[in-house]
Design a protein around this motif. Structure first.
Motif, PDB file in Angstrom:
ATOM      1  N   PHE A 439       0.845  -1.191   0.000  1.00 43.84           N
ATOM      2  CA  PHE A 439       0.000   0.000   0.000  1.00 43.84           C
ATOM      3  C   PHE A 439       0.880   1.240   0.000  1.00 43.84           C
ATOM      4  N   TYR A 440       0.352   2.308  -0.613  1.00 43.40           N
ATOM      5  CA  TYR A 440       1.015   3.588  -0.474  1.00 43.40           C
ATOM      6  C   TYR A 440       0.741   4.141   0.916  1.00 43.40           C
ATOM      7  N   LEU A 441       1.728   4.840   1.482  1.00 48.15           N
ATOM      8  CA  LEU A 441       1.525   5.488   2.761  1.00 48.15           C
ATOM      9  C   LEU A 441       0.542   6.642   2.592  1.00 48.15           C
ATOM     10  N   LEU A 442      -0.418   6.708   3.480  1.00 48.90           N
ATOM     11  CA  LEU A 442      -1.414   7.769   3.423  1.00 48.90           C
ATOM     12  C   LEU A 442      -1.687   8.239   4.849  1.00 48.90           C
ATOM     13  N   PRO A 443      -0.724   8.979   5.444  1.00 51.96           N
ATOM     14  CA  PRO A 443      -0.916   9.435   6.825  1.00 51.96           C
ATOM     15  C   PRO A 443      -2.121  10.359   6.957  1.00 51.96           C
ATOM     16  N   PRO A 444      -2.872  10.285   8.063  1.00 49.14           N
ATOM     17  CA  PRO A 444      -2.798   9.238   9.085  1.00 49.14           C
ATOM     18  C   PRO A 444      -3.164   7.875   8.484  1.00 49.14           C
ATOM     19  N   PRO A 445      -2.543   6.812   8.973  1.00 45.09           N
ATOM     20  CA  PRO A 445      -2.748   5.479   8.382  1.00 45.09           C
ATOM     21  C   PRO A 445      -4.223   5.076   8.361  1.00 45.09           C
ATOM     22  N   ARG A 446      -4.650   4.520   7.212  1.00 41.67           N
ATOM     23  CA  ARG A 446      -6.035   4.076   7.049  1.00 41.67           C
ATOM     24  C   ARG A 446      -6.097   2.716   6.367  1.00 41.67           C
ATOM     25  N   GLN A 447      -5.808   2.726   5.043  1.00 45.44           N
ATOM     26  CA  GLN A 447      -5.996   1.503   4.282  1.00 45.44           C
ATOM     27  C   GLN A 447      -5.052   0.401   4.741  1.00 45.44           C
ATOM     28  N   GLU A 448      -3.814   0.763   5.106  1.00 48.77           N
ATOM     29  CA  GLU A 448      -2.874  -0.255   5.553  1.00 48.77           C
ATOM     30  C   GLU A 448      -3.304  -0.880   6.882  1.00 48.77           C
ATOM     31  N   LEU A 449      -3.877  -0.066   7.765  1.00 53.30           N
ATOM     32  CA  LEU A 449      -4.350  -0.602   9.047  1.00 53.30           C
ATOM     33  C   LEU A 449      -5.609  -1.444   8.861  1.00 53.30           C
ATOM     34  N   ARG A 450      -6.474  -1.022   7.955  1.00 52.91           N
ATOM     35  CA  ARG A 450      -7.689  -1.812   7.705  1.00 52.91           C
ATOM     36  C   ARG A 450      -7.318  -3.170   7.122  1.00 52.91           C
ATOM     37  N   ALA A 451      -6.359  -3.205   6.177  1.00 53.40           N
ATOM     38  CA  ALA A 451      -5.927  -4.485   5.614  1.00 53.40           C
ATOM     39  C   ALA A 451      -5.311  -5.365   6.690  1.00 53.40           C
ATOM     40  N   LEU A 452      -4.490  -4.766   7.546  1.00 52.64           N
ATOM     41  CA  LEU A 452      -3.863  -5.524   8.631  1.00 52.64           C
ATOM     42  C   LEU A 452      -4.927  -6.070   9.578  1.00 52.64           C
ATOM     43  N   ALA A 453      -5.887  -5.246   9.958  1.00 53.86           N
ATOM     44  CA  ALA A 453      -6.956  -5.698  10.862  1.00 53.86           C
ATOM     45  C   ALA A 453      -7.753  -6.842  10.235  1.00 53.86           C
ATOM     46  N   THR A 454      -7.962  -6.763   8.928  1.00 54.21           N
ATOM     47  CA  THR A 454      -8.711  -7.822   8.243  1.00 54.21           C
ATOM     48  C   THR A 454      -7.931  -9.125   8.250  1.00 54.21           C
TER      49      THR A 454
END
Length: 814
Positions: A439-454
């Motif tokens: 994922f591209y970094l998009l601070p504050p973190p969103r998509q990367e954290l959602r993928a990790l949580a999933t």
């Protein structure tokens, strides 16, 4: 018109052309929005179509009061205006610049939306008026008119999908404006000379537009879309543009296309030549030149310094599955690392054709190599039939401008990034296999954290300890997740740390990581990625997700809105975090209530209010205005909840939004139309009690589809497109027919009780259809598609209690 038979034939052909154009226009508008505004907005297209149809009903009522319905030239003139409205409304809309992102610095532009909504509803006003007038003038031919209506709609759906492949964008609206002109000629009699002359003149103009295809007919892509941004660079140009029914594909040469996401910042060598490929102006991937020579092999050394190369360095000659690789680096990486078998799932056949033919030499004819096999399929369907035992499965990482994403894609359903999809991919791994996601970094973190949580939820649901199956790292601009099917070994951890250090990548997580090991090279003021990952892995995961600024709960097929990060509970905090800017509120869940309010006002003003001002008198003094409103509102709500939810849910089954929208529209319209015709034969034999029982049965039957559709999607997703379409028809047939009963049955009953209230009943139903097309999507964010579907059934159940339209309490039902 010479004889009754020829007159009837002309009438029916005219109706078919009119309704066929209407359906074709709806599908064309969804493609227009996809290309110019990022999303198909199918629910809005349905809503504005009903606004136009509802307003046309008011117009017909006005003509009836003025005793003007018998003027035979009305249908011809209306078709003429319909033709002019199609092109002129498109031209105005296309000429004006309006993008949701502009609201972040110009919030007043939000009021542009009602203007565009009304503008695009105008063609549907004329279309609805043509059909309504024809039915009013020829009530004895209503069955034949219904048949022509539905036949035309079906032909319109089929034809427009082919028109995009033939004409592209420049020919779509000129070709659509020609069809109502043909209908105008068919409706006109010998005495209608003026309308024939004007029709001929406009027809010639349309043919010239179709032949010359001037630049002002081209879809004007938003200046904020990736394709527009790439073309702003000096010497940037589009080499070629190609079309099929579901996409526009552009091949771009631009200095902006320098694509090596996450590349070691200290890598100094030259990169190979690259071209860009954009799909619908949005999904830009870089096509890297590949020629198997010594020089080119040296140019490809940069691949060793990308985050994804870590897994390839662990496994010699792996068996690889690439999900939607498009023209990105995933395929080149697999070939470079000598994968013994590579399977690629690509949903767009046009893109594969371009890579194999037009760009075959530039791309080294990679898809022609024996170890590479491409499957043209929706990714989720492809995962069900691609095989198993893969050592590497790579999810797509293709959009060059992904880092500029503003969250405006919250409307976009994404069935690849759901729990069900992740679980499906995980099951295809070999015992030592790896999943790769970037994922591209998009601070504050969103998509990367959602993928990790999933992923953490998927692993936990399978009875595994998530912390022992996960690695992650961060570069200057990307975030990488590595998921292993078996527990990660100490040797793999050691190699992971060495790989990160050699390329100056920052460690985010490995089993046993210490805080000081993270955030070393590309430093953030705070070690947020390490901290947030620790929170998600710990026992406090749920409270962290609940308290986090954005919505990062794991998405599912029921709520597949991966990019919708909006959180109502954090409204004030989000506003402050973004420097008191509007930008975070432009996501779907935050924006759609504003849209819903505006649609509510427009529908009230153009449909509900004019009809309410019309005075009516009931034959029965016990007539209930409230019950009439409630019944027709509820059946309109339920119908739209079923239609909109089916369109959204069938995207996964039918492989693409265009196919789902076209299929569901024609299926629902056809079967509900057949049910309407059938109701005229049955309702006279039914008592009021029997009609109420039917409504209750319909409500429960609709709710039961929650289970039938789940079976259909699970068992039928791997079948061919033709078989899936047939199954969709068969599955929705009984429900569609039953949904056609309530409206005509109630109209017939109301006609006996209060005939002058019929325009009001039509208005309420149209009003409900307009606003609930939008409300269905809004509710889906909270309840999921399944919840909206159940509400549709409850609406039919509730309507059963208002069917008598009177305030009688003890009168016997006869």
């Amino acid at each position: 018109m010479n004889s009754p038979k020829s007159s009837l034939l002309s009438l029916l052909l005219g109706i078919s052309l009119t309704t066929g154009t209407t359906l074709a226009l709806e599908i064309s508008l969804t493609r227009y929005f996809s290309i110019t505004r990022n999303y198909h907005f199918a629910f809005l297209v349905v809503s504005l179509a009903f606004l136009g149809y509802g307003a046309s009903g008011t117009f017909i009522t006005f003509l009836r009061q003025k005793k003007q319905l018998t003027i035979t030239s009305w249908p011809s003139w209306l078709c003429l205006f319909y033709s002019l409205a199609i092109f002129s409304c498109f031209f105005i809309t296309n000429s004006l610049t309006f993008d949701l992102i502009e609201l972040s610095w110009a919030p007043q532009k939000l009021f542009f939306f009602p203007f565009f909504f009304l503008l695009l509803a105008i063609p549907f006003f004329f279309s609805g008026a043509v059909v309504s007038l024809t039915i009013s003038q020829f009530p004895g031919q209503i069955s034949m008119i219904y048949f022509a209506d539905l036949t035309g709609a079906a032909l319109g759906v089929v034809s427009v999908l082919g028109l995009f492949s033939i004409w592209g964008d420049r020919g779509i609206f000129p070709s659509l404006m020609l069809l109502p002109l043909l209908a105008s000629v068919l409706f006109a009699s010998k005495n209608h000379k003026m309308v024939k002359i004007l029709t001929g003149f406009i027809f010639i103009l349309g043919v010239v537009l179709l032949w010359r295809q001037p630049s002002f007919c081209e879809f004007k892509i938003s200046p904020y879309k990736p394709l527009s941004l790439a073309l702003r660079y000096p010497q940037a140009t589009i080499l070629t543009t190609k079309w099929n029914a579901i996409s526009r594909v552009d091949i771009i040469k631009s200095p902006a296309i320098r694509y090596a996401p996450g590349l070691n910042l200290f890598y100094e060598n030259e990169l190979p030549p690259q071209l860009g490929i954009a799909i619908d102006g949005q999904e830009i991937s870089a096509l890297t030149s590949f020629t198997p020579t010594d020089k080119d092999e040296q140019l490809l050394n940069f691949l060793d310094h990308l985050p994804t190369s870590f897994v390839y360095s662990l496994i010699s000659c792996p068996k690889v599955l690439l999900i939607s690789p498009r023209a990105g680096l995933d395929l080149l990486l697999a070939v470079y690392h000598q994968a013994k078998e590579i399977k690629a799932i690509e949903s767009n056949p046009l893109l594969l054709k371009i890579l194999q033919t037009d760009l075959g030499d530039f791309y080294g004819h990679l898809y022609g190599q024996p170890q590479i096999k491409a499957l043209t399929s929706n990714p989720r369907a492809g995962l069900s039939k691609i095989g198993s035992n893969f050592e590497i499965i790579a999810f797509p990482f293709t959009d060059v401008f992904g880092a500029t994403s503003t969250g405006l894609y919250g409307f976009q359903e994404n069935y690849l990034y759901t729990q069900e999809s992740f679980r499906q991919a995980f099951n295809l791994l070999s015992p030592q296999g790896w999943i790769i996601q970037n994922f591209y970094l998009l601070p504050p973190p969103r998509q990367e954290l959602r993928a990790l949580a999933t992923w953490l939820k998927v692993l936990k649901d399978k009875g595994l300890s998530p912390s022992h199956h996960l690695l992650s790292l961060r570069t200057w601009g990307t975030f990488s997740l590595f998921i292993k099917k078996s527990p990660i070994s100490l040797q793999e951890i050691k190699f992971f740390k060495q790989f990160a250090a050699q390329n100056f990548f920052d460690l985010v997580y490995y089993p046993g990581i210490k805080p000081e090991e993270a955030n070393q090279y590309n430093q953030f003021p705070e070690n947020i990625y390490y901290q947030y990952t620790q929170h998600l892995i710990s026992e406090e995961k749920e409270s962290f997700i609940h308290d986090y600024l954005f919505n990062i709960t794991p998405p599912s097929d029921n709520r597949p809105f991966f990019y919708n990060f909006f959180k109502w509970s954090k409204l004030k905090a989000t506003y402050q975090a973004f420097g008191q800017k509007w930008l975070p509120f432009l996501q779907a869940e935050g924006l759609i209530p504003v849209v819903l309010i505006q649609v509510l006002i427009l529908a009230s003003f153009f449909i509900l209010l004019p009809r309410r001002l019309l005075k009516f008198r009931a034959k029965d003094s016990s007539f209930s205005f409230f019950k009439t409103f409630a019944f027709f509102y509820l059946i309109g709500m339920s119908f739209m909840f079923v239609e909109i939810t089916a369109i959204q849910k069938f995207i996964l089954f039918m492989d693409h939004p265009v196919y789902s929208f076209a299929s569901i529209l024609i299926i629902i319209l056809t079967f509900s139309g057949a049910g309407s015709l059938l109701s005229h034969r049955l309702e006279k034999k039914w008592s009021k009690k029997a009609k109420k029982i039917f409504m209750i049965i319909l409500g429960f039957f609709e709710i039961s589809y929650f289970f039938w559709l789940k079976i259909l999607f699970t068992q039928g997703i791997t079948l061919s497109s033709g078989v899936k379409l047939s199954l969709a028809w068969l599955t929705l047939l009984p429900l569609g027919v039953m949904m056609g009963f309530p409206f005509p049955t109630a109209i017939h009953q109301l006609k006996k009780l209060a005939p002058s209230s019929l325009p009001w009943a039509w208005a309420v139903n149209a009003f409900s259809s307009v606003i609930n097309s939008v409300a269905a999507i809004f509710l889906a964010f909270f309840l999921g598609y399944n919840g909206v579907w159940v509400l549709g059934g409850l609406g039919y159940l509730g309507a059963a209690f208002f069917l008598d339209f009177t305030d009688h309490r003890n009168k016997a039902d006869t």
